[in-house]
Design an enzyme around this catalytic site. Sequence first.
Site, PDB file in Angstrom:
ATOM      1  N   ASP A   1       3.091  -5.537   3.490  1.00  0.00           N
ATOM      2  CA  ASP A   1       3.869  -6.213   2.493  1.00  0.00           C
ATOM      3  C   ASP A   1       4.096  -5.178   1.255  1.00  0.00           C
ATOM      4  O   ASP A   1       4.811  -5.179   0.433  1.00  0.00           O
ATOM      5  CB  ASP A   1       3.845  -7.375   1.825  1.00  0.00           C
ATOM      6  CG  ASP A   1       2.482  -7.861   1.550  1.00  0.00           C
ATOM      7  OD1 ASP A   1       1.887  -7.001   1.019  1.00  0.00           O
ATOM      8  OD2 ASP A   1       1.957  -8.887   1.791  1.00  0.00           O
TER       9      ASP A   1
ATOM     10  N   HIS B   1      -2.216  -2.360   9.632  1.00  0.00           N
ATOM     11  CA  HIS B   1      -1.174  -2.638  10.260  1.00  0.00           C
ATOM     12  C   HIS B   1       0.201  -2.070   9.757  1.00  0.00           C
ATOM     13  O   HIS B   1       1.276  -2.375  10.129  1.00  0.00           O
ATOM     14  CB  HIS B   1      -0.921  -4.267  10.457  1.00  0.00           C
ATOM     15  CG  HIS B   1      -2.328  -5.042  10.970  1.00  0.00           C
ATOM     16  ND1 HIS B   1      -2.657  -6.247  10.672  1.00  0.00           N
ATOM     17  CD2 HIS B   1      -3.366  -4.498  11.968  1.00  0.00           C
ATOM     18  CE1 HIS B   1      -3.906  -6.360  11.293  1.00  0.00           C
ATOM     19  NE2 HIS B   1      -4.078  -5.304  12.021  1.00  0.00           N
TER      20      HIS B   1
ATOM     21  N   CYS C   1      13.987   8.998  18.041  1.00  0.00           N
ATOM     22  CA  CYS C   1      14.080  10.439  17.363  1.00  0.00           C
ATOM     23  C   CYS C   1      13.147  10.708  16.112  1.00  0.00           C
ATOM     24  O   CYS C   1      13.107  11.881  15.541  1.00  0.00           O
ATOM     25  CB  CYS C   1      15.381  10.771  17.295  1.00  0.00           C
ATOM     26  SG  CYS C   1      16.315  10.150  15.978  1.00  0.00           S
TER      27      CYS C   1
ATOM     28  N   CYS D   1      20.113   3.998  15.320  1.00  0.00           N
ATOM     29  CA  CYS D   1      20.100   5.347  14.514  1.00  0.00           C
ATOM     30  C   CYS D   1      21.362   5.788  14.726  1.00  0.00           C
ATOM     31  O   CYS D   1      21.918   5.774  15.730  1.00  0.00           O
ATOM     32  CB  CYS D   1      18.849   6.023  15.454  1.00  0.00           C
ATOM     33  SG  CYS D   1      18.807   7.838  14.721  1.00  0.00           S
TER      34      CYS D   1
ATOM     35  N   THR E   1      -8.298 -13.850   4.129  1.00  0.00           N
ATOM     36  CA  THR E   1      -8.533 -13.223   5.462  1.00  0.00           C
ATOM     37  C   THR E   1      -9.825 -14.082   6.075  1.00  0.00           C
ATOM     38  O   THR E   1     -10.652 -14.086   5.378  1.00  0.00           O
ATOM     39  CB  THR E   1      -8.438 -11.916   5.938  1.00  0.00           C
ATOM     40  OG1 THR E   1      -8.724 -11.752   7.034  1.00  0.00           O
ATOM     41  CG2 THR E   1      -9.917 -11.390   5.085  1.00  0.00           C
TER      42      THR E   1
ATOM     43  N   ASN F   1     -11.598 -17.633  -0.204  1.00  0.00           N
ATOM     44  CA  ASN F   1     -10.723 -18.128   1.017  1.00  0.00           C
ATOM     45  C   ASN F   1     -10.538 -19.562   0.764  1.00  0.00           C
ATOM     46  O   ASN F   1     -11.506 -20.358   0.184  1.00  0.00           O
ATOM     47  CB  ASN F   1     -11.319 -17.932   2.189  1.00  0.00           C
ATOM     48  CG  ASN F   1     -10.815 -16.247   2.813  1.00  0.00           C
ATOM     49  OD1 ASN F   1      -9.694 -16.216   2.810  1.00  0.00           O
ATOM     50  ND2 ASN F   1     -11.741 -15.586   3.521  1.00  0.00           N
TER      51      ASN F   1
END
Length: 253
Positions: A108, A123, A134, A155, A196, A221
């Site tokens: 994000d 990620h 392309c 595209c 996490t 957490n």
Amino acid sequence: MHPKDTKTYHEASRAISRARLVLALTGAGISVPSGIPDFRSPGGLWSRFNPEEVASRQALENTPGKVWEFLLEAVQMIHRAKPNPAHISLARMEELGLLQAVITQNIDSLHQRAGSKKVIEFHGSASSFYCHSCKKEYDAQQVLKLTREDIPWQCSECSGTVRPGVVFFGEQIPELGLAQTRRLVQEADLMLIVGTSGEVAPAGTLPQLVKNRGGKVIEINLGRTYFENISDIRFNEPAQTVLPGILEAIEAR
């Protein structure tokens, strides 16, 4: 800061202030207060979409329309989100010279928007778009104008499928990010885990590497995680409450 937590906040602030090299490992939980639900949690996007069908390289190449049904919802939600106090607190710790880098599993870019300069995105990021065929680049703001009639986004040069710069299932984590992480983890003596649970490798293995070298682990957490047995200090509270509390204790030192 709640009175009963004062001691723990000060322990965390002292550990961070005394550490030589501090890293933060962040996941979906840090961005939930910004309006981005954890995809894996009940009610998250993975409860409505099959990841292999909408977020894999194979799906992108074979059924781009289905992939973009998912992306239209997910990416527009991400682009409308704003950093919360947890992101802002980490950026401030970096500004104070107490945090060397954020390693995030999130796509994000809220860490950068909060002011963090050194961010390793395992990620990738939904803040960039390019043609899968392309490689022509596209302005990320265009995604906010897309409607269901516009998908799959194609595209203008080769009619290939335009995609976000995220790591789809079946693709490799960028080698540069992995190499940077390896170097930092070898030197780190404190890792701050935020939002996490440690389910996804290789990110989930990093705190143990720091711990194995004699470093400390501070965990923020909600609920049970894979890190419970290695955390030196643990907060079972929301990150948007805890990180400002730790920062307040640091700045009061």
